[in-house]
Design a protein around this motif. Structure first.
Motif, PDB file in Angstrom:
ATOM      1  N   LEU A  20      24.185  -5.366  56.717  1.00  0.00           N
ATOM      2  CA  LEU A  20      23.125  -4.718  55.951  1.00  0.00           C
ATOM      3  C   LEU A  20      23.685  -3.634  55.033  1.00  0.00           C
ATOM      4  CD1 LEU A  20      20.377  -4.492  58.725  1.00  0.00           C
ATOM      5  CD2 LEU A  20      20.364  -5.988  56.719  1.00  0.00           C
ATOM      6  N   ARG A  21      24.678  -2.911  55.500  1.00  0.00           N
ATOM      7  CA  ARG A  21      25.306  -1.894  54.650  1.00  0.00           C
ATOM      8  C   ARG A  21      26.011  -2.538  53.460  1.00  0.00           C
ATOM      9  NH1 ARG A  21      27.675   2.127  59.422  1.00  0.00           N
ATOM     10  NH2 ARG A  21      25.738   3.330  59.689  1.00  0.00           N
ATOM     11  N   GLN A  22      26.623  -3.687  53.691  1.00  0.00           N
ATOM     12  CA  GLN A  22      27.302  -4.389  52.594  1.00  0.00           C
ATOM     13  C   GLN A  22      26.314  -4.795  51.493  1.00  0.00           C
ATOM     14  OE1 GLN A  22      29.395  -7.678  54.428  1.00  0.00           O
ATOM     15  NE2 GLN A  22      30.749  -6.325  55.574  1.00  0.00           N
ATOM     16  N   GLN A  23      25.047  -4.925  51.864  1.00  0.00           N
ATOM     17  CA  GLN A  23      24.023  -5.276  50.879  1.00  0.00           C
ATOM     18  C   GLN A  23      23.354  -4.039  50.276  1.00  0.00           C
ATOM     19  OE1 GLN A  23      21.561  -8.837  51.833  1.00  0.00           O
ATOM     20  NE2 GLN A  23      22.651  -8.841  53.788  1.00  0.00           N
ATOM     21  N   GLY A  24      23.898  -2.872  50.586  1.00  0.00           N
ATOM     22  CA  GLY A  24      23.456  -1.653  49.930  1.00  0.00           C
ATOM     23  C   GLY A  24      22.326  -0.898  50.592  1.00  0.00           C
ATOM     24  N   HIS A  25      21.969  -1.276  51.805  1.00  0.00           N
ATOM     25  CA  HIS A  25      20.866  -0.608  52.484  1.00  0.00           C
ATOM     26  C   HIS A  25      21.358   0.615  53.268  1.00  0.00           C
ATOM     27  CE1 HIS A  25      18.092  -3.795  51.401  1.00  0.00           C
ATOM     28  NE2 HIS A  25      19.046  -4.654  51.711  1.00  0.00           N
ATOM     29  N   GLN A  26      20.448   1.565  53.462  1.00  0.00           N
ATOM     30  CA  GLN A  26      20.739   2.736  54.296  1.00  0.00           C
ATOM     31  C   GLN A  26      20.493   2.321  55.745  1.00  0.00           C
ATOM     32  OE1 GLN A  26      18.101   6.037  53.670  1.00  0.00           O
ATOM     33  NE2 GLN A  26      19.002   7.261  55.308  1.00  0.00           N
ATOM     34  N   VAL A  27      21.534   2.300  56.536  1.00  0.00           N
ATOM     35  CA  VAL A  27      21.416   1.784  57.898  1.00  0.00           C
ATOM     36  C   VAL A  27      21.877   2.829  58.911  1.00  0.00           C
ATOM     37  CG1 VAL A  27      21.979  -0.107  59.468  1.00  0.00           C
ATOM     38  CG2 VAL A  27      21.902  -0.528  57.002  1.00  0.00           C
ATOM     39  N   ILE A  28      21.037   3.072  59.901  1.00  0.00           N
ATOM     40  CA  ILE A  28      21.397   3.961  61.005  1.00  0.00           C
ATOM     41  C   ILE A  28      21.730   3.111  62.220  1.00  0.00           C
ATOM     42  CG2 ILE A  28      20.552   5.707  62.614  1.00  0.00           C
ATOM     43  CD1 ILE A  28      18.867   6.845  60.378  1.00  0.00           C
ATOM     44  N   ALA A  29      22.955   3.265  62.733  1.00  0.00           N
ATOM     45  CA  ALA A  29      23.368   2.574  63.957  1.00  0.00           C
ATOM     46  C   ALA A  29      22.935   3.448  65.135  1.00  0.00           C
ATOM     47  CB  ALA A  29      24.871   2.348  63.967  1.00  0.00           C
ATOM     48  N   ALA A  30      21.805   3.105  65.728  1.00  0.00           N
ATOM     49  CA  ALA A  30      21.209   3.945  66.763  1.00  0.00           C
ATOM     50  C   ALA A  30      21.645   3.511  68.158  1.00  0.00           C
ATOM     51  CB  ALA A  30      19.687   3.895  66.657  1.00  0.00           C
ATOM     52  N   SER A  31      22.082   4.475  68.941  1.00  0.00           N
ATOM     53  CA  SER A  31      22.431   4.246  70.344  1.00  0.00           C
ATOM     54  C   SER A  31      22.500   5.616  71.013  1.00  0.00           C
ATOM     55  CB  SER A  31      23.784   3.543  70.457  1.00  0.00           C
ATOM     56  OG  SER A  31      24.836   4.439  70.156  1.00  0.00           O
ATOM     57  N   PRO A  32      22.496   5.671  72.342  1.00  0.00           N
ATOM     58  CA  PRO A  32      22.640   6.970  73.004  1.00  0.00           C
ATOM     59  C   PRO A  32      23.891   7.722  72.534  1.00  0.00           C
ATOM     60  CG  PRO A  32      21.932   5.330  74.580  1.00  0.00           C
ATOM     61  CD  PRO A  32      22.226   4.587  73.306  1.00  0.00           C
ATOM     62  N   ASP A  33      24.943   6.986  72.199  1.00  0.00           N
ATOM     63  CA  ASP A  33      26.181   7.619  71.728  1.00  0.00           C
ATOM     64  C   ASP A  33      26.001   8.307  70.376  1.00  0.00           C
ATOM     65  OD1 ASP A  33      27.489   6.748  73.967  1.00  0.00           O
ATOM     66  OD2 ASP A  33      28.377   4.988  73.013  1.00  0.00           O
ATOM     67  N   THR A  34      25.028   7.845  69.587  1.00  0.00           N
ATOM     68  CA  THR A  34      24.784   8.465  68.283  1.00  0.00           C
ATOM     69  C   THR A  34      23.572   9.402  68.327  1.00  0.00           C
ATOM     70  OG1 THR A  34      23.402   6.623  67.487  1.00  0.00           O
ATOM     71  CG2 THR A  34      25.777   6.468  67.084  1.00  0.00           C
ATOM     72  N   GLY A  35      23.126   9.722  69.552  1.00  0.00           N
ATOM     73  CA  GLY A  35      22.057  10.705  69.728  1.00  0.00           C
ATOM     74  C   GLY A  35      20.645  10.164  69.640  1.00  0.00           C
ATOM     75  N   ILE A  36      20.498   8.848  69.664  1.00  0.00           N
ATOM     76  CA  ILE A  36      19.171   8.239  69.590  1.00  0.00           C
ATOM     77  C   ILE A  36      18.971   7.399  70.851  1.00  0.00           C
ATOM     78  CG2 ILE A  36      17.656   6.719  68.269  1.00  0.00           C
ATOM     79  CD1 ILE A  36      19.434   7.466  65.799  1.00  0.00           C
ATOM     80  N   ASN A  37      18.034   7.817  71.686  1.00  0.00           N
ATOM     81  CA  ASN A  37      17.883   7.215  73.010  1.00  0.00           C
ATOM     82  C   ASN A  37      16.445   6.719  73.202  1.00  0.00           C
ATOM     83  OD1 ASN A  37      17.590   6.821  75.884  1.00  0.00           O
ATOM     84  ND2 ASN A  37      19.438   8.035  76.168  1.00  0.00           N
ATOM     85  N   THR A  38      16.278   5.416  73.326  1.00  0.00           N
ATOM     86  CA  THR A  38      14.928   4.854  73.457  1.00  0.00           C
ATOM     87  C   THR A  38      14.332   5.096  74.846  1.00  0.00           C
ATOM     88  OG1 THR A  38      15.865   2.700  74.040  1.00  0.00           O
ATOM     89  CG2 THR A  38      15.280   3.053  71.725  1.00  0.00           C
ATOM     90  N   ILE A  39      15.157   5.401  75.830  1.00  0.00           N
ATOM     91  CA  ILE A  39      14.642   5.654  77.181  1.00  0.00           C
ATOM     92  C   ILE A  39      14.100   7.075  77.296  1.00  0.00           C
ATOM     93  CG2 ILE A  39      15.232   5.800  79.637  1.00  0.00           C
ATOM     94  CD1 ILE A  39      15.010   2.943  78.561  1.00  0.00           C
TER      95      ILE A  39
END
Length: 251
Positions: A20-39
């Motif tokens: 998605l980044r290669q196609q020029g979109h702003q993409v956030i890779a979300a995970s607990p390691d990046t400070g975004i936690n769905t739990i």
């Protein structure tokens, strides 16, 4: 577009983020390691701000029946609530071919519960049901090993490469919501024991694969065709031989 990929650092997620980044979109890779936690919900509201599309690729750290159900229910509720508050226009989730006919298996019950939450949320959605990944062959063999033998069934198996899964996910993330399910699969169909035997042969693994005739998968009895698409599915381009050549190149 701004796209948040939940599980964006994992096997599929990292590939989706890159595409998605290669196609020029702003993409956030979300995970607990990046400070975004769905739990816990930590970082979710901030991540959803001005987001157009959310791609949910998160997986439970535990496959125990109760734990995996709690994971997908809690993560699903938190994520969808944050999306509704932020006005997200499209929710894309990766699920499993045959999930609704394998409800005797705890993991499949949890994935079906995840699908149901999405459908009931009111957020426009696309659910991509995928066959099992070629990258799972080693784990399938290990789970079925008894001494020097691997006992597997002859259920139909149509594995797809992670690279193809990521390409399909990226494509659907950029398309309009279908508000339904679509199926993706690998280009070749095998008996489960046959493809695992071939994989072990290619890896010079001395274990012997035996077909015990029981139609089972990860501890649950399934129908002979539960793991392959029921109807029309989009097929990936990477067959086993091509996938294996990629593994050798990476080694």
């Amino acid at each position: 577009m701004k796209i948040v990929v939940i599980g964006g650092t994992g096997l599929i997620g990292s590939k989706v983020v890159s595409k998605l980044r290669q196609q020029g979109h702003q993409v956030i890779a979300a995970s607990p390691d990046t400070g975004i936690n769905t739990i816990t919900g930590a970082g979710l509201a901030e991540a959803m701000n001005n987001t157009d599309v959310v791609v949910d690729l998160a997986n439970s750290p535990s496959f125990e029946d109760k734990a995996v159900l709690e994971f997908f229910q809690t993560a699903g509720r938190n994520l969808l609530a944050a999306e509704i508050n932020a006005g997200v226009k499209h929710h894309v989730a990766l699920s499993i071919v045959g999930v609704d006919i394998m409800q005797n298996i705890g993991y499949m019950r949890a994935k079906k519960a995840q699908e149901d939450l999405i459908k009931q949320s009111g957020v426009p959605y696309t659910i991509i049901r995928s066959t099992q990944f070629l990258e799972f062959l080693a784990g399938i063999a290990n789970q079925a090993t008894n001494g020097s033998e691997v006992h597997l069934s002859d259920v139909l198996f149509q594995p797809i490469a992670a690279e193809d899964v990521a390409s399909f996910v990226a494509k659907y993330a950029l398309a309009a919501p279908i508000n339904g399910e679509t199926e993706i699969a690998g280009p070749e169909r095998f008996a489960l024991y046959e493809i695992v035997a071939r994989y072990l042969q290619y890896t010079n693994d001395p274990r012997q694969v035996l077909s015990d005739g029981k139609p089972s998968y990860f501890g649950g009895e399934i129908s002979h065709a539960a793991l392959v698409p029921a109807g029309q599915a989009e097929l990936g381009a990477i067959n086993f031989e091509k996938w294996w050549s990629y593994q050798l190149q990476k080694a």
